[in-house]
Design a protein around this motif. Structure first.
Motif, PDB file in Angstrom:
ATOM      1  N   ALA A 204      33.620 -21.093  41.320  1.00  0.00           N
ATOM      2  CA  ALA A 204      34.166 -22.045  42.309  1.00  0.00           C
ATOM      3  C   ALA A 204      35.651 -22.302  42.043  1.00  0.00           C
ATOM      4  O   ALA A 204      36.472 -22.295  42.975  1.00  0.00           O
ATOM      5  N   ASP A 205      36.015 -22.493  40.785  1.00  0.00           N
ATOM      6  CA  ASP A 205      37.413 -22.787  40.451  1.00  0.00           C
ATOM      7  C   ASP A 205      38.323 -21.608  40.782  1.00  0.00           C
ATOM      8  O   ASP A 205      39.428 -21.783  41.285  1.00  0.00           O
ATOM      9  N   THR A 206      37.849 -20.415  40.480  1.00  0.00           N
ATOM     10  CA  THR A 206      38.679 -19.224  40.745  1.00  0.00           C
ATOM     11  C   THR A 206      38.937 -19.093  42.246  1.00  0.00           C
ATOM     12  O   THR A 206      40.075 -18.886  42.680  1.00  0.00           O
ATOM     13  N   ILE A 207      37.871 -19.248  43.031  1.00  0.00           N
ATOM     14  CA  ILE A 207      38.041 -19.131  44.484  1.00  0.00           C
ATOM     15  C   ILE A 207      38.990 -20.228  44.984  1.00  0.00           C
ATOM     16  O   ILE A 207      39.921 -19.971  45.757  1.00  0.00           O
ATOM     17  N   ALA A 208      38.772 -21.456  44.502  1.00  0.00           N
ATOM     18  CA  ALA A 208      39.590 -22.586  44.975  1.00  0.00           C
ATOM     19  C   ALA A 208      41.064 -22.381  44.617  1.00  0.00           C
ATOM     20  O   ALA A 208      41.952 -22.603  45.454  1.00  0.00           O
ATOM     21  N   GLN A 209      41.332 -21.944  43.399  1.00  0.00           N
ATOM     22  CA  GLN A 209      42.738 -21.760  42.999  1.00  0.00           C
ATOM     23  C   GLN A 209      43.401 -20.641  43.799  1.00  0.00           C
ATOM     24  O   GLN A 209      44.567 -20.742  44.162  1.00  0.00           O
ATOM     25  N   CYS A 210      42.674 -19.584  44.031  1.00  0.00           N
ATOM     26  CA  CYS A 210      43.237 -18.479  44.822  1.00  0.00           C
ATOM     27  C   CYS A 210      43.576 -18.965  46.222  1.00  0.00           C
ATOM     28  O   CYS A 210      44.645 -18.671  46.753  1.00  0.00           O
ATOM     29  N   ARG A 211      42.662 -19.719  46.785  1.00  0.00           N
ATOM     30  CA  ARG A 211      42.896 -20.227  48.142  1.00  0.00           C
ATOM     31  C   ARG A 211      44.111 -21.169  48.156  1.00  0.00           C
ATOM     32  O   ARG A 211      44.946 -21.090  49.048  1.00  0.00           O
ATOM     33  N   ALA A 212      44.189 -22.020  47.131  1.00  0.00           N
ATOM     34  CA  ALA A 212      45.308 -22.963  47.069  1.00  0.00           C
ATOM     35  C   ALA A 212      46.649 -22.223  46.976  1.00  0.00           C
ATOM     36  O   ALA A 212      47.672 -22.697  47.457  1.00  0.00           O
ATOM     37  N   HIS A 213      46.635 -21.053  46.347  1.00  0.00           N
ATOM     38  CA  HIS A 213      47.876 -20.274  46.207  1.00  0.00           C
ATOM     39  C   HIS A 213      48.026 -19.217  47.307  1.00  0.00           C
ATOM     40  O   HIS A 213      48.900 -18.349  47.220  1.00  0.00           O
ATOM     41  N   GLY A 214      47.113 -19.237  48.251  1.00  0.00           N
ATOM     42  CA  GLY A 214      47.183 -18.258  49.346  1.00  0.00           C
ATOM     43  C   GLY A 214      46.997 -16.827  48.855  1.00  0.00           C
ATOM     44  O   GLY A 214      47.535 -15.882  49.433  1.00  0.00           O
ATOM     45  N   ARG A 215      46.260 -16.671  47.774  1.00  0.00           N
ATOM     46  CA  ARG A 215      46.064 -15.327  47.214  1.00  0.00           C
ATOM     47  C   ARG A 215      44.685 -14.796  47.614  1.00  0.00           C
ATOM     48  O   ARG A 215      43.668 -15.478  47.361  1.00  0.00           O
ATOM     49  N   PRO A 216      44.613 -13.627  48.256  1.00  0.00           N
ATOM     50  CA  PRO A 216      43.296 -13.108  48.638  1.00  0.00           C
ATOM     51  C   PRO A 216      42.386 -12.944  47.425  1.00  0.00           C
ATOM     52  O   PRO A 216      42.831 -12.505  46.366  1.00  0.00           O
ATOM     53  N   VAL A 217      41.132 -13.308  47.610  1.00  0.00           N
ATOM     54  CA  VAL A 217      40.169 -13.181  46.510  1.00  0.00           C
ATOM     55  C   VAL A 217      38.854 -12.660  47.079  1.00  0.00           C
ATOM     56  O   VAL A 217      38.456 -13.038  48.182  1.00  0.00           O
ATOM     57  N   SER A 218      38.228 -11.760  46.331  1.00  0.00           N
ATOM     58  CA  SER A 218      36.896 -11.316  46.763  1.00  0.00           C
ATOM     59  C   SER A 218      35.960 -11.319  45.567  1.00  0.00           C
ATOM     60  O   SER A 218      36.393 -11.507  44.427  1.00  0.00           O
ATOM     61  N   VAL A 219      34.681 -11.150  45.858  1.00  0.00           N
ATOM     62  CA  VAL A 219      33.702 -10.953  44.783  1.00  0.00           C
ATOM     63  C   VAL A 219      33.187  -9.530  44.944  1.00  0.00           C
ATOM     64  O   VAL A 219      32.825  -9.120  46.055  1.00  0.00           O
ATOM     65  N   CYS A 220      33.187  -8.759  43.838  1.00  0.00           N
ATOM     66  CA  CYS A 220      32.695  -7.382  43.947  1.00  0.00           C
ATOM     67  C   CYS A 220      31.524  -7.124  43.001  1.00  0.00           C
ATOM     68  O   CYS A 220      31.057  -5.999  42.889  1.00  0.00           O
ATOM     69  N   GLY A 221      31.059  -8.167  42.312  1.00  0.00           N
ATOM     70  CA  GLY A 221      29.861  -8.009  41.475  1.00  0.00           C
ATOM     71  C   GLY A 221      28.615  -8.018  42.361  1.00  0.00           C
ATOM     72  O   GLY A 221      28.706  -8.236  43.578  1.00  0.00           O
ATOM     73  N   GLU A 222      27.468  -7.818  41.747  1.00  0.00           N
ATOM     74  CA  GLU A 222      26.224  -7.699  42.508  1.00  0.00           C
ATOM     75  C   GLU A 222      25.894  -8.958  43.312  1.00  0.00           C
ATOM     76  O   GLU A 222      25.163  -8.916  44.292  1.00  0.00           O
ATOM     77  N   MET A 223      26.453 -10.076  42.872  1.00  0.00           N
ATOM     78  CA  MET A 223      26.221 -11.346  43.564  1.00  0.00           C
ATOM     79  C   MET A 223      26.682 -11.270  45.028  1.00  0.00           C
ATOM     80  O   MET A 223      26.078 -11.886  45.921  1.00  0.00           O
ATOM     81  N   ALA A 224      27.753 -10.500  45.268  1.00  0.00           N
ATOM     82  CA  ALA A 224      28.292 -10.404  46.634  1.00  0.00           C
ATOM     83  C   ALA A 224      27.314  -9.719  47.576  1.00  0.00           C
ATOM     84  O   ALA A 224      27.333  -9.956  48.782  1.00  0.00           O
ATOM     85  N   GLY A 225      26.450  -8.866  47.017  1.00  0.00           N
ATOM     86  CA  GLY A 225      25.509  -8.125  47.862  1.00  0.00           C
ATOM     87  C   GLY A 225      24.131  -8.757  47.905  1.00  0.00           C
ATOM     88  O   GLY A 225      23.197  -8.182  48.477  1.00  0.00           O
ATOM     89  N   ASP A 226      24.003  -9.937  47.300  1.00  0.00           N
ATOM     90  CA  ASP A 226      22.710 -10.608  47.278  1.00  0.00           C
ATOM     91  C   ASP A 226      22.655 -11.621  48.426  1.00  0.00           C
ATOM     92  O   ASP A 226      23.333 -12.650  48.393  1.00  0.00           O
ATOM     93  N   PRO A 227      21.845 -11.346  49.457  1.00  0.00           N
ATOM     94  CA  PRO A 227      21.847 -12.249  50.620  1.00  0.00           C
ATOM     95  C   PRO A 227      21.451 -13.678  50.264  1.00  0.00           C
ATOM     96  O   PRO A 227      21.814 -14.614  50.990  1.00  0.00           O
TER      97      PRO A 227
END
Ligand code: PEP
Ligand code: MG
Length: 584
Positions: free
Chosen positions: A505-528
């Motif tokens: 949560a913190d990583t996503i929030a900080q990236c958003r606050a800095h306008g830096r694109p962020v994605s998740v590419c671990g298996e969690m991203a593909g888990d519906p």
């Protein structure tokens, strides 16, 4: 007698087939079907190889110095005897003639059958003869390599999943092994197997990841499956429940046949979403990207409607080659093929991530040399330890970038020092290309956030990189101090641990606050089951196996990202995120 074995569900779906037991050390042996009328030729190949091996052993015997130990001559006798053994030759012939296996596959299959018989012998002397049999088989396989197969030219035909090939080839096959390296697993891509089961491995071990990318049912961590299942047994692999059912009764078979058809229908339904834009109910545009292992995987990515590649695990170009690394041109061609395959969509190439459960090959398994390979010389550490190797890869990527949009992603960074070294090597690679007058393109630079230290101290990453990509597989492994490839601690591998969620949560929030694109590419991203939570945490870019993409898209289409925000916060702050997640 029917029985079941429990393991870890790693790749969804149901596979029903006869077991092919493959020894981990022999996974690189070619597996393909020959045509029925080529059986005699294939048997003859083995005869010739056997005669040549026997001749070689006899020559060694003749040339033994007079003072050679008597045991040596006796050992060679045993080898000669085994080569003429009726059970070996009749068995091998059976697999070729009745099952249409190629010679190498037939030999290793029969070896597995006989090895088991040796294991069950009471007499320790006889039991130890298994090692001799293994050596004989090794010699035969080497002999076959020398005698090129006339059949091989025409019979590299592999049976796609479930395809009926007539005769005995219409029997679907499932692969059962104690262990398979990720590189071995990759070899079985487009192979004739309709399902996989291994004794060892965790849910996000790289072997499991490759199985998932092949989109065929797989169960890992099934402990003694390879000892309990016999060659040719009928096995159901339930990749949803993580269960293997051996020698199923007709009623069970019918039930699973029904489940298979249901899953097929579900897939057809999902396929209709292929061209639907990934928008949430409140109009948020979600980027769904693909994870790939080889350039050829881009076809599946495009087919699934991915809007780019979010993770090309380039290390798969480096593995299973006996330590011989691909040179700059070979890599350049592979990266270029990926770019061309994506037809103008961006391709994120991750620099090589060798180490831990991804050894270069079997002979250089890092776990043999190091006690904690996952904490050792892995990923960027391995690259920075060998600048010429790393520069070769960087030049190849920069050259490929002249052909289309490439993002360069660096794995496992933790220290500002490593970031500086990496950036300076990228500059150096560019300068080398300039000096040689070679064309290259611009790349966006990204870093993986997969070490807790990086997630806890994002400043240098936000300062130096154009985008970040969260590798949850390793972030979970390193936060919880559990080996992701070890089935013994698989129950402790928990994407919903409050500490993991906080880092995420913190990583996503900080990236958003800095306008830096962020994605998740671990298996969690593909888990519906995780899609809503990640959307609620503000994630707008997900990278996953193409096979997962439509399932995740389905979740996206049903979600209201704005409304999920408060709930996601509650899940992260909860002492019991599992219950909080279910309450959402
Ligand atoms: C991760 O760690 O989440 C990741 C995507 O990289 P890999 O699985 O290859 O380690
Ligand atoms: Mg990783």
């Amino acid at each position: 007698m029917s029985f079941s074995i429990h393991g870890l569900a790693v790749s969804r779906g149901i596979a029903i087939g006869r077991a092919v037991l493959v020894a981990s050390s022999r996974a690189d042996v070619a597996h393909y079907f020959i045509e029925a009328d080529q059986a005699e030729q294939e048997v003859q190949r083995i005869r010739l190889a056997r005669d040549a091996v026997m001749e070689e052993i006899s020559r060694v015997q003749r040339e033994l110095p007079s003072d050679a130990p008597a045991e040596l001559a006796a050992l060679l006798d045993v080898h000669l005897m085994l080569l003429q053994d009726e059970q070996l030759s009749a068995g091998v012939k059976h697999w070729i003639v009745e099952r249409h296996y190629n010679a190498e596959w037939a030999i290793t299959t029969q070896y597995e059958v006989l090895a088991r018989q040796f294991d069950e012998m009471q007499d320790p002397y006889l039991r130890e003869r298994k090692a001799d049999l293994e050596q004989v088989v090794e010699r035969l396989l080497r002999g076959l390599k020398g005698a090129a197969s006339p059949v091989q030219q025409t019979a590299s035909r592999r049976a796609p999943q479930g395809e009926l090939l007539g005769d005995s080839m219409d029997v679907p096959l499932v692969l059962v092994a104690h262990d398979l390296s990720p590189a071995d697993m990759l070899q079985f891509k487009q192979s004739l197997f309709v399902g996989f089961a291994t004794d060892v491995g965790g849910r996000t071990s790289h072997t499991a990841i490759v199985a998932r990318s092949m989109d065929i049912p797989a169960v890992v961590g099934a402990r003694s499956a390879s000892a309990l299942i016999e060659q040719d047994d009928w096995v159901i692999i339930d990749g949803d429940a993580g269960v293997l059912i051996v020698d199923p009764s007709p009623i069970i078979l019918a039930e699973y046949g029904f489940k298979q058809r249901q899953a097929e229908l579900e897939r057809e339904r999902l396929n209709r979403l292929r061209h639907t834009p990934a928008l949430t109910l409140d109009g948020q545009k979600i980027e769904l990207l693909a994870n790939i292992e080889m350039p050829g995987d881009t076809a599946a990515a495009v087919q699934a409607g991915a809007v780019g590649v979010g993770l090309f695990r380039s290390e798969f170009l480096f593995m299973g080659r006996g330590g011989q690394l691909p040179d700059e041109n070979e890599q350049y061609l592979a990266y270029r093929a990926a770019v061309e395959g994506m037809q103008g969509l961006p391709v994120t190439i991750r620099t090589v991530d060798i180490g831990a459960d991804k050894p270069l090959d079997r002979s250089t398994r890092s776990s043999d040399d190091h006690l904690n390979p996952a904490l050792g010389l892995r990923a960027i550490r391995w690259s920075l330890a060998d600048p010429p190797m790393f520069l070769t890869q960087l030049r190849a990527i920069l050259r490929a970038a002249a052909h289309g949009p490439i993002h360069l992603l660096v794995p496992m960074l933790a220290h500002a020092r490593e970031i500086r070294q990496t950036l300076s090597l990228i500059d150096h690679a560019r300068a080398q290309l300039d000096n040689k007058g070679q064309v290259h393109g611009l790349v966006k630079l990204g870093a993986m956030i997969e070490v807790p230290a990086a997630a806890l101290h994002l400043g240098p990453f936000l300062q130096h990189f154009d985008f970040l990509s969260i590798g949850t597989n390793d972030l979970i492994q390193y936060t919880l101090a559990i080996d992701r490839a070890d089935e013994a601690v698989a129950h402790l591998y928990d994407p919903l641990h409050p500490a993991v969620l906080r880092l995420l949560a913190d990583t996503i929030a900080q990236c958003r606050a800095h306008g830096r694109p962020v994605s998740v590419c671990g298996e969690m991203a593909g888990d519906p089951a995780m899609t809503r939570l990640l959307l609620g945490l503000g994630l707008r870019s997900f990278s996953m196996h193409p096979a997962q993409l439509l399932l995740v898209k389905q979740q996206v289409l049903r979600a209201d990202a704005g409304k999920l925000q408060a709930w996601a916060r509650r899940v992260v702050e909860s002492e019991d995120p599992v219950t909080a997640l279910q309450a959402g």
